[in-house]
Design an enzyme around this catalytic site. Structure first.
Site, mmCIF file in Angstrom:
data_model
loop_
_atom_site.group_PDB
_atom_site.id
_atom_site.type_symbol
_atom_site.label_atom_id
_atom_site.label_comp_id
_atom_site.label_asym_id
_atom_site.label_seq_id
_atom_site.Cartn_x
_atom_site.Cartn_y
_atom_site.Cartn_z
ATOM 1 C CG ASP A 291 -0.281 0.024 2.539
ATOM 2 O OD1 ASP A 291 0.716 -0.713 2.703
ATOM 3 O OD2 ASP A 291 -0.746 0.757 3.442
ATOM 4 C CD GLU B 48 4.299 1.094 7.011
ATOM 5 O OE1 GLU B 48 5.055 1.458 7.933
ATOM 6 O OE2 GLU B 48 3.994 1.856 6.058
#
Length: 380
Positions: A71, A135
Site C-alpha cells: 500500500d 502499513e
C-alpha cells in the site's frame, strides 16, 4: 548471480497497481501469482477490508522472514508530478512513481532474491514473505492480522527483515535495529465561559493549559541511551475554537506528539503527563483531561547475529559499512519485534511520500543482491 525475476520490471508492475491504502489495487494479486509460480505456498490473510499475503517456501526450520507492504500514501495533485504517479516511467536510469521508494522496490527486490535463491539452491529451512496492504493506514489489519493468523496456525519466523527505506543519503549506510516509541496526546482544559470584560466571573482554561504545555515542552525527558537519541516532545496544536474577541472560552485543547526511547513505555509517560496535569490543576483549579494514543512502543534488537548478517551482506555487495540506528518514525517492525528478532534495511528514502517519488534502478538491483546474499549466508 542469476534471477528468474527482474526486480526492476517487477517494481514497475507494482507501481502500476494503484494501491493507495487501503485499496489492494492488484498489487498483492500480482505478488501471489508471481510467488506461487516460484514455488511458494501462498495464503491470503485478509481482515477488516485489508488484503494481506503470507507466502512460504519450505516446511522446516530455520525460517527467514521478509516483511513489507504494497500500500502507498495518496499522490496529492497528479498535475504536480512530472511523470504520472502510477505510470512507472523510467528516465535517465530513474524509475518514477508512488511507492518507488516506499516500498514497492524492496518488495520486488526480496521477492526476486527469494525466488532466485530457492531455484538456485534449495535451502535447509524455509523462507517467508509476509506482505500487507495496511502499513500506511491505521495498521490494525495488516501485519497485525498476519501475526495473529500465524499464531493460530502455528507459523513461526526465527528472524525477520523489514524492507523499509533506511538509508538517509547513500545506499547501504544505515540498518535500523530498533525504533523509537510514538504517542499522540490530546489535552483538554475545562473552565467556565464568561465575558472577557469580567474575567473574575469566568474560569479561563487557556492560561492553565498554556502553563502545562510550557512545562512539558521545556522538560528534559531524558538524555538518550547507548542506541537511542533523547526522547522528544513536540506541541502540534493549541486551540480553543473561539472566534469571539470578547468571550473567555469554556475549553481549550492542545496536541502533543512524543517520540520516546527504551527508557520509557507508553504507560510510564502517560503517568508522567497525568502528574504534570494534576500539578497544574492544583495550582489553577482548572481540570485538564488526557486522551493518549500509543501507536508503538520503543524497541531494540541488540546488535548480534542478525544485524551482523545484514551488515556483512551490505559490506560485501556495496562496499559500505552501515551504521546501526534507531532513528526515524515507526514501521511494522514494532509489531514483529514481539514475534522474533527483527531489523530493517532498504533503499535511500529521500523521496518517499513526496511528489515525483523515485528510485535509481541501479539501487533496486543492489538491494536485490544484498537480500540474495543475506539468504545465502543465513542458510550457509
Amino acid at each position: 548471480m542469476s534471477h528468474t525475476v527482474d526486480p526492476v520490471e517487477l517494481t514497475a508492475r507494482l507501481i502500476r497497481c494503484p494501491s493507495v491504502t487501503p485499496d489492494e489495487g492488484g498489487a498483492l494479486a500480482l505478488m501471489e501469482d508471481l510467488l506461487s509460480a516460484g514455488g511458494f505456498a501462498c495464503t491470503r490473510v485478509d481482515r477488516g477490508g485489508v488484503a494481506n499475503l503470507y507466502a512460504r517456501w519450505g516446511t522446516e526450520g530455520p525460517v527467514f522472514g521478509f516483511n513489507g507492504h504494497t500500500d502507498v500514501v495518496p499522490v496529492g495533485d497528479p498535475a504536480d508530478w512530472t511523470h504520472g504517479p502510477f505510470d512507472a516511467d523510467i528516465e535517465d536510469g530513474v524509475l518514477f512513481g508512488r511507492g518507488a521508494t516506499d516500498m514497492k522496490s524492496a518488495v520486488a527486490a526480496f521477492a526476486a532474491a527469494a525466488i532466485g535463491f530457492v531455484q538456485e539452491r534449495a535451502p535447509d529451512g524455509s523462507i517467508v514473505l509476509a506482505l500487507t496492504g495496511d502499513e500506511e493506514g491505521p495498521s490494525l489489519d495488516g501485519t497485525r492480522a498476519l501475526l495473529d493468523w500465524m499464531g493460530e496456525k502455528g507459523e513461526r519466523l526465527d528472524v525477520c527483515l523489514v524492507g523499509e527505506p533506511t538509508c538517509p543519503d547513500r545506499m547501504g549506510e544505515m540498518i535500523k535495529i530498533g525504533r523509537r516509541g510514538s504517542m499522540n496526546v490530546r489535552l483538554t482544559a475545562t473552565g467556565q465561559q464568561g465575558h472577557s470584560a469580567y474575567p473574575h466571573r469566568a474560569r479561563n482554561p487557556v492560561p492553565a493549559l498554556a502553563q502545562l504545555v510550557d512545562r512539558l515542552a521545556t522538560a528534559t525527558i531524558d538524555t538518550g541511551t547507548a542506541h537511542f537519541d533523547p526522547s522528544t516532545l513536540a506541541v502540534t496544536t493549541f486551540d480553543t475554537g473561539n472566534t469571539a474577541t470578547n468571550v473567555i472560552p469554556a475549553t481549550c485543547h492542545a496536541g502533543l506528539n512524543i517520540r520516546f526511547n527504551d527508557l520509557h513505555s507508553g504507560d510510564t509517560l502517560t503517568e508522567w503527563l497525568r502528574k504534570e496535569a494534576e500539578a497544574v490543576t492544583d495550582e489553577t483549579g482548572i481540570d485538564i483531561a488526557l486522551d493518549v494514543r500509543v501507536s508503538g512502543e520503543a524497541f531494540l534488537t541488540p546488535p548480534g547475529r542478525l544485524s551482523n548478517l545484514v551488515a556483512r551482506a551490505v559490506e560485501a555487495e556495496l562496499g559500505v559499512t552501515p551504521e546501526l540506528s534507531t532513528t526515524g518514525g515507526t514501521s511494522d517492525a514494532r509489531f514483529i519485534k514481539e514475534h522474533c528478532p527483527v531489523v530493517e534495511f532498504g533503499l535511500v528514502g529521500r523521496t518517499m511520500h513526496a511528489v515525483d517519488e523515485r528510485v535509481e534502478i541501479d539501487q533496486i538491483r543492489q538491494l536485490t543482491a544484498v537480500y540474495h546474499r543475506i539468504l545465502r549466508d543465513y542458510f550457509a
